[in-house]
Design an enzyme around this catalytic site. Structure first.
Site, PDB file in Angstrom:
ATOM      1  N   GLU A  45       0.857  -1.267   0.021  1.00 36.40           N
ATOM      2  CA  GLU A  45      -0.152  -0.003  -0.071  1.00 36.40           C
ATOM      3  C   GLU A  45       0.940   1.179  -0.215  1.00 36.40           C
ATOM      4  O   GLU A  45       2.017   1.304   0.544  1.00 36.40           O
ATOM      5  CB  GLU A  45      -1.031   0.015   1.138  1.00 36.40           C
ATOM      6  N   CYS A 243      -6.472   0.815   2.579  1.00 37.68           N
ATOM      7  CA  CYS A 243      -7.219   1.757   2.705  1.00 37.68           C
ATOM      8  C   CYS A 243      -7.477   2.930   1.647  1.00 37.68           C
ATOM      9  O   CYS A 243      -8.485   3.708   1.327  1.00 37.68           O
ATOM     10  CB  CYS A 243      -6.933   2.794   4.076  1.00 37.68           C
ATOM     11  N   ASN A 374     -12.231  -3.438   0.716  1.00 37.36           N
ATOM     12  CA  ASN A 374     -11.092  -3.357   1.503  1.00 37.36           C
ATOM     13  C   ASN A 374     -11.843  -3.142   3.089  1.00 37.36           C
ATOM     14  O   ASN A 374     -12.328  -2.080   3.044  1.00 37.36           O
ATOM     15  CB  ASN A 374     -10.094  -2.596   1.253  1.00 37.36           C
ATOM     16  N   GLU A 375     -11.902  -4.013   3.794  1.00 36.58           N
ATOM     17  CA  GLU A 375     -12.264  -3.547   5.424  1.00 36.58           C
ATOM     18  C   GLU A 375     -13.490  -3.138   5.338  1.00 36.58           C
ATOM     19  O   GLU A 375     -13.945  -2.381   6.126  1.00 36.58           O
ATOM     20  CB  GLU A 375     -11.264  -2.751   6.110  1.00 36.58           C
TER      21      GLU A 375
END
Length: 656
Positions: A45, A243, A374-375
């Site tokens: 990331e 994120c 994502n999440e």
């Protein structure tokens, strides 16, 4: 000291059922599961200056003047000062991806020189005798200006330079390139561009790259950082996050199609880690996308890893904006997923396959899996995920989908998602756990009772976060040792877990937002943490089939603070045993290899060990905790092996 006391108390509790007979029984002829070739991979990331200022080797910050503050990272020097000599112009209607450029005017009756100085990403790491490639886009109506590019050390002294007189372009934008060699090594150099003469010139995309990029690709990646990944031999690489996939809101989400244009056409975006943490602000953190999706696929191919892209599912970060796309407007997001598969795998006659080929890669990249979200969590996520699943499986039935289990490895939210995703027959559930070291020691049995068939687990983000280590959570040996113990349980349950990756991957010593991290870099160096060597040793010794390994008829998951797993490496014809001793004293065990004929063998012993749980690697001492190899002769039916205090040990034993 506090964490040592905590660990010793934890180990005291786990030793209440101490085993007297320390014989590890390995049934070599009874494999229980295959180890996935993608078992141990890496998660990338753009956090901690992981891409811009890190893996992407560009040395100029804000090269196209598109930061919120157009001259951030730049300093203008002119003497005497003349108003209007430097202007930032915006051509947004004609050039939305890269609207700003710099106009410099040196009139005949004014100062005849002006300098632009770029500070780089916390400085520029410059190496003596290395070639540097300097380039810029420019437009001018007439010739008459001389351009001098200089690298300067911290004292302002030139350590490399080149001069050119760019010809007139008649107002048309052109690219100019030149090269020069550095005469000294400097950790925090600056780039100084001096214009002399009189006239007007427009400048954009001012760039400087080292000549030693990975595989010598112009405008490429930082070679030492890629080599650290290649040395792990990862089974997969997950990208681009994280994120940043979600974005603070949907306007800031990652959009892969905007990262495959020519570099000067890739639209800059603020990085959410620019402002995410008040205690670690990074107002100069943006994404230029010089490292885009084509480069990610190329990187995966270079290091022999399967690509695993993660796409936005129509939801922004639920901790921030919690913005969602209405279901009846989700089609463009789903189409992005379908188009990405075509971009990676499609024939050159297809729309997106042709774009890939035109970028220099006519052969498919072999994409076989993708993460959707994502999440993310909740019913909003599930209803959007199902639309993605339906569309992708209809066109590509064998394509595998990775789905989010939220932010935590337990609790009501996790349980609801886990149940729902298994009912959907999703291919992988992505579990994340950032927890104290004691959590990892305690959860070695986590996957022992998961279903053996159906949906698999992707341990997509994990790291042990030591408590009470100021000012940031650090990569000490305690953290790495706990992960080494936990992964024996992951490996033992290869029928359940098919992929695992530590996170985050990279961190710049002068520009991090989150810690701990796997690999730390400065402008000139890269150093693996103890965690890096744990991950590397698992990846290099993953084997092909899991073997039963027991102590008193139980899996070795904390008895006497011991943890162990075993695999066969069929191509190498070796038995691989991984063992963790979490006590501050030596422990002696015996090996009983049932199913092998050989009674004497010269084995390889690999040991990662330190007696100080606070031990860490650094740029100055990168091998404080480092694997050591030696030979060991094993003789008899139950050969003895001594496990050092606080150690992770691997034995590779030839078998027949």
């Amino acid at each position: 000291m506090k964490q040592k006391i905590q660990l010793l108390f934890f180990l005291f509790l786990t030793q209440q059922g101490i085993a007297q007979d320390k014989t590890f029984v390995i049934r070599t002829g009874e494999p229980v599961a295959a180890v996935s070739p993608t078992m141990y991979g890496v998660f990338f990331e753009d956090i901690n200056m992981g891409a811009d200022g890190g893996l992407y080797a560009e040395l100029v910050k804000n090269r196209s003047f598109e930061f919120f503050k157009p001259l951030m990272g730049w300093k203008v020097e002119q003497n005497p000062y003349r108003e209007g000599a430097v202007l930032v112009l915006n051509r947004k209607e004609q050039h939305t991806a890269n609207p700003r450029f710099l106009r410099i005017t040196l009139p005949g009756d004014g100062p005849r020189s002006l300098s632009l100085i770029n500070e780089g990403f916390r400085g520029m790491g410059i190496k003596k005798d290395l070639r540097y490639d300097f380039s810029f886009m420019y437009a001018s109506a007439a010739a008459g200006l001389t351009v001098r590019a200089e690298l300067c050390n911290a004292k302002g002294q030139a350590i490399g330079s080149a001069v050119l007189i760019p010809p007139a372009t008649g107002g048309v934008w052109r690219k100019q390139e030149l090269q020069f060699t550095a005469t000294a090594t400097e950790e925090k150099a600056l780039l100084k561009i001096t214009l002399e003469g009189n006239g007007t010139i427009d400048l954009d995309m001012i760039s400087l790259f080292p000549g030693d990029t990975w595989r010598g690709r112009k405008g490429g990646l930082r070679a030492d950082m890629v080599q650290m990944l290649a040395d792990m031999k990862p089974g997969f690489i997950r990208f681009p996050g994280g994120c940043i996939v979600e974005g603070y809101d949907l306007s800031q989400r990652y959009q892969w199609k905007k990262t495959i244009e020519p570099v000067e056409e890739r639209q800059l975006l603020i990085n959410r880690w620019n402002f995410e943490f008040a205690h670690r602000p990074a107002p100069d953190y943006f994404q230029t996308f010089g490292l885009g999706f084509f480069e990610y696929f190329q990187l995966a191919e270079d290091i022999g890893a399967a690509p695993l892209p993660i796409l936005n599912c129509g939801m922004a970060c639920q901790f921030n904006a919690a913005e969602v796309v209405p279901l009846d407007q989700l089609d463009p997001y789903i189409q992005d997923a379908l188009d990405l598969i075509e971009f990676a795998n499609g024939p050159t006659t297809s729309k997106w396959g042709k774009i890939r080929a035109d970028m220099g890669h006519p052969q498919p990249f072999g994409l076989s899996m993708m993460g959707v979200g994502n999440e993310n969590w909740g019913p909003q996520y599930l209803e959007r995920l199902q639309l993605f699943q339906k569309a992708i499986k209809a066109k590509y039935p064998d394509f595998r989908i990775v789905a989010s289990s939220g932010t935590d490895p337990d609790g009501k939210r996790f349980e609801q998602l886990d149940t729902a995703l298994r009912a959907l027959h999703i291919d992988f559930i992505d579990e994340h756990y950032y927890r104290p070291p004691q959590w990892f020691f305690s959860n070695v049995n986590r996957y022992d009772h998961y279903p053996r068939t159906g949906t698999k687990v992707f341990a997509g983000e994990y790291a042990a976060h030591p408590e009470g280590v100021a000012p940031e959570k650090k990569n000490n040996w305690l953290a790495a040792l706990s992960i080494a113990a936990f992964l024996t349980g992951v490996e033992r349950n290869a029928a359940v877990v098919e992929m695992a990756s530590y996170a985050p991957l990279f961190a710049h010593t002068a520009g991090w937002q989150w810690s701990p991290d796997l690999i730390w870099v400065s402008n000139l160096k890269a150093a693996g943490t103890p965690d890096y060597y744990v991950q590397q040793l698992y990846a290099l010794n993953k084997g092909t089939k899991v073997l039963p390994l027991t102590l008193n008829d139980k899996v070795v998951a904390g008895q006497d603070s011991l943890y162990a797993s075993a695999v066969l490496d069929e191509p190498a014809k070796e038995l691989v045993i991984k063992m963790v001793n979490a006590l501050p004293r030596e422990q002696s065990i015996r090996l009983e290899l049932r199913g092998t004929k050989r009674r004497t063998a010269l084995a390889k012993l690999i040991r990662l060990q330190h007696t100080d749980l606070d031990a860490m690697n650094s740029m100055e001492a990168p091998r404080t905790v480092f694997p050591q190899e030696s030979g060991i002769r094993l003789s008899g039916k139950q050969p003895p092996v001594t496990l050092a205090p606080y150690s992770f040990t691997i034995l590779r034993i030839p078998y027949s």
